[in-house]
Design an enzyme around this catalytic site. Structure first.
Site, short mmCIF file in Angstrom:
data_model
loop_
_atom_site.label_atom_id
_atom_site.label_comp_id
_atom_site.label_asym_id
_atom_site.label_seq_id
_atom_site.Cartn_x
_atom_site.Cartn_y
_atom_site.Cartn_z
N GLU A 1 2.96 -16.36 -21.36
CA GLU A 1 3.75 -16.31 -20.13
C GLU A 1 4.37 -17.66 -19.80
OE1 GLU A 1 1.11 -15.06 -17.01
OE2 GLU A 1 -0.58 -16.14 -17.86
N HIS B 1 0.83 -1.21 0.00
CA HIS B 1 0.00 0.00 0.00
C HIS B 1 0.86 1.25 0.00
CE1 HIS B 1 -3.59 -2.21 0.32
NE2 HIS B 1 -3.43 -2.59 1.57
N CYS C 1 2.64 -6.56 -20.94
CA CYS C 1 1.96 -6.02 -19.75
C CYS C 1 2.71 -6.38 -18.47
CB CYS C 1 0.52 -6.52 -19.68
SG CYS C 1 0.35 -8.30 -19.51
N ASP D 1 6.03 -13.73 -15.35
CA ASP D 1 5.93 -15.19 -15.32
C ASP D 1 6.76 -15.83 -16.42
OD1 ASP D 1 4.50 -15.96 -13.09
OD2 ASP D 1 2.56 -15.59 -14.02
N ARG E 1 10.34 -16.11 -8.52
CA ARG E 1 10.65 -14.69 -8.30
C ARG E 1 10.31 -14.22 -6.90
NH1 ARG E 1 5.80 -11.67 -10.23
NH2 ARG E 1 4.30 -13.17 -11.04
#
Length: 586
Positions: free
Chosen positions: A443, A198, A514, A467, A477
């Site tokens: 991916e 956040h 993306c 990915d 990762r």
């Protein structure tokens, strides 16, 4: 005091200089004791009252949000209110009090530890960091129970004695951030968190420098210490010398001037010096994020991660978001984008992102029942989502993106499910766009190596580089032990990207990136020189990527990109990338 430097994770851009204001967590030293049998129900009531008080606080904060507050804050407050009403948080600690006779604070911390451990097993970085939501909600309840709510100074100036405030904390909740709206805070430093915490998300939306994941900064930094945050480098300088402060003030002024210039590019198309246009799109997690996408000048939404509408629930089908709830969320994003395309990725949960925390593959979740595999195994959940997405398509431009496809039968079954959803809606007289484009995430290496079956059946492709790198290099990762091996310019990765863009261009279908590579300015020129014309990234990163494209000549960059693709020496690749980034065009 001697100066020293702390290294953390940079999550926003910019430089700030000010004095430290420490926020101490209430959970650090909660008391642990057993209550007598006759006191158990009184202890239960004490916790219930604290929870009710926090619910009221969250409602008050939400209703008092200023009109210029980032949309993310309202969304996060909603999430925290939902968490607080979830039985796993509001009821389970009461059972612990009744069965184990723990005091209220101990019972709450015990339950939160259980939930946090479940979140630690989630592979996806963004979702793993969502355990902070639960911890922050619990923190707020603990502050009520213990009477240790933090207070911020009411007046902060900018003189030498009372400098701009830099908040230093273990972690910062969205509700706590609302305390800062009336004070001159200029930066965040936290022990915990990552790129999707956040603190990271809100600091990016506010344009405020922040460094997170520092480990023990809140113990090393003393109240009122002078600090410099260099959030480009992920560095916090504690007790800097006057000379260092002067140097950073000069850099800060230059960055402020550059930021104002970037904001003027909002309505400027991302067109290279040689006249080639690149579509810059935004990644969003919540429908409210579409506002930030519009403010950044995005050409549309390249990735709406729909799974965040599903997370934080028990996994019982009746407690999943209904078709109507999903439809309203998708429609909100679509209408906010005012005709610009919104690409909605279908549900990417299962295995590492379980809807039911008791049901996941403990052997290797990254290779388990997730994304389209999960949806085809749970066709009713999938069909409900497809109906909701199609209904939203009546209100604007919607694209459907299917994640983790590797097999021809997965494509065929997905298209069949979409057709079934269309047939049902048509029979019910419900409006939708019959020509909604359908695409696939590339991916998995198997997908990149079998592109003909994708381009023949689908309308577009979108590469999820995070990915793709993980699966190609066999690197989790989320595992810090092998994080140093995660390499987005590994020759194998670049070859797979090149194969994908070449196949898409040959088939005359759009292809986007993306994943994280799309928002990395060090790679922008390489990607556009390789032929990518759609890049999707967090909204805050879009202006600087646009400027990089405006200052690039793609025709002159293409020979260097081809040379990089033929190079297998990582040092030479990095050298050529630096040369690319620094190249000036006439």
């Amino acid at each position: 005091m001697a100066s020293f430097t702390l290294q953390g994770i940079p999550v926003s851009r910019g430089i700030t200089i000010g004095r430290a204001h420490l926020l101490r967590p209430a959970a650090m030293d909660v008391k642990h004791y057993l209550v007598a049998q006759e006191q158990v129900e009184a202890e239960v009531v004490r916790l219930q009252k604290a929870i009710a008080q926090v619910q009221l606080e969250l409602q008050t904060i939400w209703s008092d949000l200023p009109t210029d507050a980032p949309t993310e804050l309202g969304a996060f407050l909603d999430v925290h209110a939902l968490i607080l009403s979830d039985p796993m948080v509001s009821e389970a600690p009461l059972d612990i009090i009744r069965t184990r006779h723990y005091n209220a604070e101990w019972a709450l911390v015990t339950q939160v530890d259980v939930l946090s451990a479940q979140f630690d097993e989630i592979e996806d970085e963004y979702l793993r960091e969502r355990k902070a939501d639960i911890q922050q909600v619990a923190e707020r309840v603990l502050k009520v129970l213990t009477g240790t709510a933090d207070q911020l100074p009411h007046v902060i100036g900018v003189d030498e004695r009372n400098a701009n405030m830099i908040v230093v904390a273990k972690d910062i909740s969205p509700a706590d951030m609302m305390q800062f709206r009336d004070v001159a805070f200029t930066g965040f430093v936290t022990d915990e968190g990552g790129p999707n915490s956040h603190t990271a998300i809100v600091s990016r939306s506010l344009g405020i420098p922040a460094v997170v994941g520092l480990g023990n900064a809140s113990h090393l930094i003393v109240q009122d210490d002078w600090l410099i945050i260099d959030s480009d480098a992920g560095v916090v300088i504690v007790a800097p010398s006057p000379l260092v402060i002067a140097q950073y003030r000069d850099r800060q002024a230059a960055l402020l001037k550059a930021r104002k210039k970037l904001h003027k590019l909002k309505k400027t198309p991302a067109v290279s010096l040689d006249g080639i246009e690149v579509s810059l799109l935004a990644n969003i997690e919540l429908p409210e994020d579409a506002h930030a996408a519009m403010e950044s000048g995005a050409s549309g939404v390249g990735l709406f991660r729909s799974e965040f509408l599903f997370m934080g629930r028990t996994g019982v089908e009746t407690q999943l978001p209904s078709e109507e709830e999903q439809f309203l969320a998708y429609r909100q994003a679509v209408q906010t984008m005012k005709g610009k395309p919104v690409t909605i990725r279908t549900l990417d949960v299962g295995a590492d992102k379980p809807l039911d925390h008791n049901d996941h593959n403990i052997l290797n979740p990254a290779l388990g029942l997730r994304a389209i595999r999960y949806c085809l195994k749970e066709p009713q959940i999938f069909l409900t989502q497809l109906r909701a997405i199609l209904r939203a398509s009546a209100f604007g431009s919607v694209h459907i993106l299917i994640p983790m496809i590797a097999h021809a039968f997965e494509i065929d079954q997905s298209l069949a499910m979409i057709q079934q959803a269309k047939d049902e809606l048509r029979a019910e007289g419900i409006a939708f766009d019959d020509a909604v484009p359908v695409g696939a995430m590339i991916e998995i290496p198997a997908a990149a190596l079998s592109l003909p079956m994708f381009v023949k059946r689908l309308d577009f492709l979108s590469i999820g580089t995070n990915d793709l790198i993980q699966y190609t290099l066999a690197i989790d990762r989320a595992d810090h032990e092998v994080a140093h091996l995660y390499n987005d310019t590994h020759p194998a990765i670049l070859q797979l990207l090149d194969m994908t863009v070449s196949a898409a261009n040959k088939a005359n279908i759009p292809v986007a990136i993306c994943g994280g590579m799309a928002g990395d300015i060090k790679l922008t020129r390489l990607l556009i020189a390789m032929g990518f014309r759609e890049l999707s990234m967090p909204s805050a990163l879009l202006p600087e990527i646009k400027q990089e494209i405006l200052n690039s000549n793609i025709a002159q960059l293409e020979p260097i990109a081809k040379k990089i693709l033929r190079t297998y020496d990582p040092r030479l690749v990095q050298e050529m990338l630096r040369g690319m980034q620094g190249q000036q065009f006439t």
